[in-house]
Design a protein around this motif. Structure first.
Motif, PDB file in Angstrom:
ATOM      1  N   PHE A   6      -7.161  18.225  -4.834  1.00 52.42           N
ATOM      2  CA  PHE A   6      -6.598  17.072  -4.134  1.00 52.42           C
ATOM      3  C   PHE A   6      -7.739  16.290  -3.504  1.00 52.42           C
ATOM      4  O   PHE A   6      -8.693  16.902  -3.037  1.00 52.42           O
ATOM      5  N   LEU A   7      -7.597  14.984  -3.458  1.00 54.21           N
ATOM      6  CA  LEU A   7      -8.641  14.204  -2.792  1.00 54.21           C
ATOM      7  C   LEU A   7      -8.006  13.027  -2.070  1.00 54.21           C
ATOM      8  O   LEU A   7      -7.106  12.378  -2.597  1.00 54.21           O
ATOM      9  N   THR A   8      -8.445  12.798  -0.841  1.00 52.56           N
ATOM     10  CA  THR A   8      -7.944  11.618  -0.159  1.00 52.56           C
ATOM     11  C   THR A   8      -8.982  11.055   0.799  1.00 52.56           C
ATOM     12  O   THR A   8      -9.758  11.789   1.390  1.00 52.56           O
ATOM     13  N   GLY A   9      -8.992   9.732   0.909  1.00 55.16           N
ATOM     14  CA  GLY A   9      -9.964   9.060   1.767  1.00 55.16           C
ATOM     15  C   GLY A   9      -9.276   8.145   2.752  1.00 55.16           C
ATOM     16  O   GLY A   9      -8.185   7.651   2.486  1.00 55.16           O
ATOM     17  N   ILE A  10      -9.913   7.967   3.918  1.00 58.49           N
ATOM     18  CA  ILE A  10      -9.391   7.011   4.896  1.00 58.49           C
ATOM     19  C   ILE A  10     -10.503   6.027   5.224  1.00 58.49           C
ATOM     20  O   ILE A  10     -11.629   6.430   5.543  1.00 58.49           O
ATOM     21  N   THR A  11     -10.193   4.767   5.115  1.00 62.74           N
ATOM     22  CA  THR A  11     -11.177   3.734   5.418  1.00 62.74           C
ATOM     23  C   THR A  11     -11.458   3.721   6.918  1.00 62.74           C
ATOM     24  O   THR A  11     -10.530   3.736   7.729  1.00 62.74           O
ATOM     25  N   THR A  12     -12.736   3.696   7.279  1.00 61.89           N
ATOM     26  CA  THR A  12     -13.099   3.788   8.695  1.00 61.89           C
ATOM     27  C   THR A  12     -13.128   2.400   9.329  1.00 61.89           C
ATOM     28  O   THR A  12     -14.172   1.895   9.718  1.00 61.89           O
ATOM     29  N   TYR A  46     -18.045   3.226   3.102  1.00 58.93           N
ATOM     30  CA  TYR A  46     -18.465   2.108   2.241  1.00 58.93           C
ATOM     31  C   TYR A  46     -17.306   1.121   2.089  1.00 58.93           C
ATOM     32  O   TYR A  46     -17.505  -0.089   2.010  1.00 58.93           O
ATOM     33  N   HIS A  47     -16.094   1.644   2.020  1.00 58.66           N
ATOM     34  CA  HIS A  47     -14.920   0.767   1.905  1.00 58.66           C
ATOM     35  C   HIS A  47     -14.762  -0.099   3.151  1.00 58.66           C
ATOM     36  O   HIS A  47     -14.331  -1.241   3.067  1.00 58.66           O
ATOM     37  N   ALA A  48     -15.116   0.465   4.311  1.00 63.11           N
ATOM     38  CA  ALA A  48     -14.944  -0.294   5.556  1.00 63.11           C
ATOM     39  C   ALA A  48     -15.807  -1.557   5.556  1.00 63.11           C
ATOM     40  O   ALA A  48     -15.429  -2.573   6.150  1.00 63.11           O
ATOM     41  N   LEU A 140     -15.244   1.272  -6.800  1.00 63.83           N
ATOM     42  CA  LEU A 140     -15.774   2.215  -5.799  1.00 63.83           C
ATOM     43  C   LEU A 140     -14.758   3.333  -5.570  1.00 63.83           C
ATOM     44  O   LEU A 140     -15.102   4.516  -5.514  1.00 63.83           O
ATOM     45  N   MET A 141     -13.493   2.959  -5.500  1.00 64.78           N
ATOM     46  CA  MET A 141     -12.454   3.963  -5.293  1.00 64.78           C
ATOM     47  C   MET A 141     -12.351   4.886  -6.513  1.00 64.78           C
ATOM     48  O   MET A 141     -12.150   6.099  -6.364  1.00 64.78           O
ATOM     49  N   GLY A 142     -12.518   4.325  -7.695  1.00 65.22           N
ATOM     50  CA  GLY A 142     -12.528   5.154  -8.906  1.00 65.22           C
ATOM     51  C   GLY A 142     -13.653   6.181  -8.835  1.00 65.22           C
ATOM     52  O   GLY A 142     -13.460   7.358  -9.165  1.00 65.22           O
ATOM     53  N   ALA A 143     -14.822   5.742  -8.372  1.00 69.71           N
ATOM     54  CA  ALA A 143     -15.953   6.665  -8.265  1.00 69.71           C
ATOM     55  C   ALA A 143     -15.673   7.755  -7.236  1.00 69.71           C
ATOM     56  O   ALA A 143     -16.002   8.929  -7.456  1.00 69.71           O
ATOM     57  N   ASP A 144     -15.016   7.406  -6.120  1.00 71.39           N
ATOM     58  CA  ASP A 144     -14.653   8.412  -5.111  1.00 71.39           C
ATOM     59  C   ASP A 144     -13.873   9.555  -5.754  1.00 71.39           C
ATOM     60  O   ASP A 144     -14.088  10.731  -5.455  1.00 71.39           O
ATOM     61  N   ILE A 145     -12.943   9.166  -6.609  1.00 68.31           N
ATOM     62  CA  ILE A 145     -12.007  10.139  -7.182  1.00 68.31           C
ATOM     63  C   ILE A 145     -12.644  10.899  -8.345  1.00 68.31           C
ATOM     64  O   ILE A 145     -12.565  12.122  -8.426  1.00 68.31           O
ATOM     65  N   LEU A 146     -13.304  10.157  -9.247  1.00 70.26           N
ATOM     66  CA  LEU A 146     -13.830  10.782 -10.467  1.00 70.26           C
ATOM     67  C   LEU A 146     -15.070  11.633 -10.179  1.00 70.26           C
ATOM     68  O   LEU A 146     -15.368  12.574 -10.919  1.00 70.26           O
TER      69      LEU A 146
HETATM   70  N1  TRP Z   1      -8.410   2.559  -0.406  1.00 66.34           N
HETATM   71  C1  TRP Z   1      -7.782   3.591   0.372  1.00 66.34           C
HETATM   72  C2  TRP Z   1      -6.922   2.931   1.452  1.00 66.34           C
HETATM   73  O1  TRP Z   1      -7.196   1.812   1.831  1.00 66.34           O
HETATM   74  C3  TRP Z   1      -8.796   4.517   0.985  1.00 66.34           C
HETATM   75  C4  TRP Z   1      -9.561   5.184  -0.090  1.00 66.34           C
HETATM   76  C5  TRP Z   1     -10.830   4.908  -0.511  1.00 66.34           C
HETATM   77  C6  TRP Z   1      -9.071   6.240  -0.914  1.00 66.34           C
HETATM   78  N2  TRP Z   1     -11.177   5.723  -1.527  1.00 66.34           N
HETATM   79  C7  TRP Z   1     -10.135   6.552  -1.820  1.00 66.34           C
HETATM   80  C8  TRP Z   1      -7.855   6.939  -0.984  1.00 66.34           C
HETATM   81  C9  TRP Z   1      -9.979   7.532  -2.786  1.00 66.34           C
HETATM   82  C10 TRP Z   1      -7.702   7.917  -1.967  1.00 66.34           C
HETATM   83  C11 TRP Z   1      -8.756   8.213  -2.853  1.00 66.34           C
HETATM   84  O2  TRP Z   1      -5.992   3.546   1.909  1.00 66.34           O
END
Ligand code: TRP
Length: 430
Positions: A6-12, A46-48, A140-146
């Motif tokens: 599982f993978l999840t990200g939160i934008t800071t 980086y997303h922030a 960028l989000m694709g790279a986070d996951i892959l």
């Molecule tokens: N873009 C997501 C959001 O705004 C945050 C995010 C960045 C994310 N990279 C991710 C979520 C990778 C899941 C997987 O909520």
């Protein structure tokens, strides 16, 4: 048993609020405690940068979000918890994926499209204030996951499109360079309702109607007192339907507790008393975490150490994987001529020519596809050289050599398009 990743990200980009807690933090902390899952949680800093150009806000938000996850019970020993910008392989992978992603695909991304449509609607230049960062965000989000070959990505509905794009990136990369990526899948938490905010609309920073998750007790009480209610007086029966107060209560209460408040509504509870019940219920769940949160916020070096340890753990996977990917695309040391296993597999999966001698003493060849299906069959040649010449012609000129060779080929019941495609595939593989 191999585990599901599982993978999840939160934008800071802000301070976590009760909506983030109910919709994301609480369910993912629970999920991380299950067996046979391997989870990756990261701070998408980086997303922030796409949304925020105030450096101190990014730093503060990173601290607050990290402290919130940890205070809510995320165990960094058990999961991989890291900050995106500590993994240099992520921007590196972003470029490799950029090169296999169609620009037209990114043109259709919701966030970018909404910005462009808004400009156009107001008669402005469509690209006004649209950064290339916003445009590139799905990559960028694709790279986070892959990067971690995550199988499942829990996200809100607004993010489904990005997961689909990540799947496309995985598939186009695999198609060109061999199997390296697992196409990820989105997990939508249907059961997790979105929490209403102070004004009854969805709790969201953009509506300025949030209750910060770790507001001090007194402030929490004050904010709850400000939740919008109707003007029914004490003693008048009240409706739970459409009541933001009731919905927030439900997100924290057991079924019995919710049932009790439902009866109290019917019996005309005063809004002030209902708010007190809500405040106490939330505070009961949050207070123990609040203590941990405040301790962490006051010791940023502790969090920093946890994040750096998490990054080291993440890079144990990312660094060798990135080396494999660099090799796959041809970013290689010049002395190194070895082929990767994936390349050999690609080679084996190609159509191929077979040359052989029949019992009648004549020489023939055939072309078979990767599955062994016969695509071309020659008649007999006097010498092996003649057969080899015909093969050479087909390899060099592809399907355009066929008319010249018809008198030397058996008529087969195959689709010419398959033959043409197989010859083109061989030519492309060199
Ligand atoms: N873009 C997501 C959001 O705004 C945050 C995010 C960045 C994310 N990279 C991710 C979520 C990778 C899941 C997987 O909520």
């Amino acid at each position: 048993m191999s585990s599901t990743r599982f993978l999840t990200g939160i934008t800071t980009s802000g301070t976590p609020h009760l909506g983030n807690y109910v919709g994301s933090i609480r369910p993912s902390v629970r999920a991380s405690q299950a067996d046979h899952v391997e989870s990756y949680y990261f701070l998408a800093d980086y997303h922030a940068l796409i949304k925020i150009d105030e450096p101190s806000r990014i730093q503060r938000s990173t601290l607050e979000i990290a402290a919130s996850w940890l205070a809510a019970g995320l165990n960094p020993e058990r999961v991989t918890f890291y900050r995106q910008s500590d993994i240099p392989e992520i921007p590196e992978l972003t470029w490799l994926l950029t090169c296999v992603t169609g620009k037209g695909v990114l043109n259709r991304a919701h966030a970018y499209k909404a910005a462009v449509d808004k400009n156009s609607a107001s008669g402005q230049d469509p690209d006004m204030d649209v950064s290339a960062g916003l445009f590139m965000y799905p990559v960028l989000m694709g790279a986070d996951i892959l990067m971690f070959n995550a199988h499942l990505v829990p996200v809100g509905r607004d993010q489904i499109q990005h997961i689909e794009m990540a799947r496309d990136m995985a598939n186009s990369f695999n198609h060109r360079y061999g199997e390296h990526f697992v196409p990820p899948q989105a997990v939508i938490e249907e059961s997790v309702a979105t929490l209403p905010g102070l004004d009854g609309r969805k709790m969201s920073k953009s509506y300025d109607n949030t209750i910060p998750l770790f507001a001090p007790r007194e402030q929490l009480k004050k904010l709850i007192a400000g939740i919008k209610t109707d003007s029914r007086a004490p003693g008048e029966p009240k409706d739970t339907e459409g009541s933001a107060l009731f919905q927030i209560y439900q997100a924290f209460a057991s079924d019995e507790e919710a049932q009790a408040l439902r009866s109290a509504y019917a019996n005309g509870i005063a809004w002030g008393d209902a708010k007190q019940i809500l405040f106490e219920r939330i505070d009961r769940e949050i207070a123990p975490m609040r203590e941990a949160y405040e301790d962490l916020i006051n010791h940023p070096a502790k969090i920093e150490a946890i994040l750096l340890a998490g990054a080291a753990k993440a890079r144990q996977r990312a660094t060798p994987f990135m080396a494999e990917l660099r090799h796959a695309v041809g970013l290689r040391k010049l002395g190194d001529q070895t082929k990767t296993a994936a390349q050999k597999a690609t080679k084996a999966a190609l159509p191929n020519f077979k040359q052989y001698r029949e019992a009648d003493g004549q020489f023939r060849f055939k072309l078979v596809d990767a599955q062994g299906r016969l695509l071309l069959q020659s008649l007999g040649f006097e010498s092996p050289r003649q057969a080899a010449q015909a093969i050479g012609l087909l390899q060099k000129q592809g399907a355009s050599a066929l008319p010249e060779l018809t008198s030397q080929l058996e008529a087969l019941d195959v689709d010419m398009a398959d033959v043409t495609a197989a010859l083109a595939q061989l030519a492309a593989a060199g």
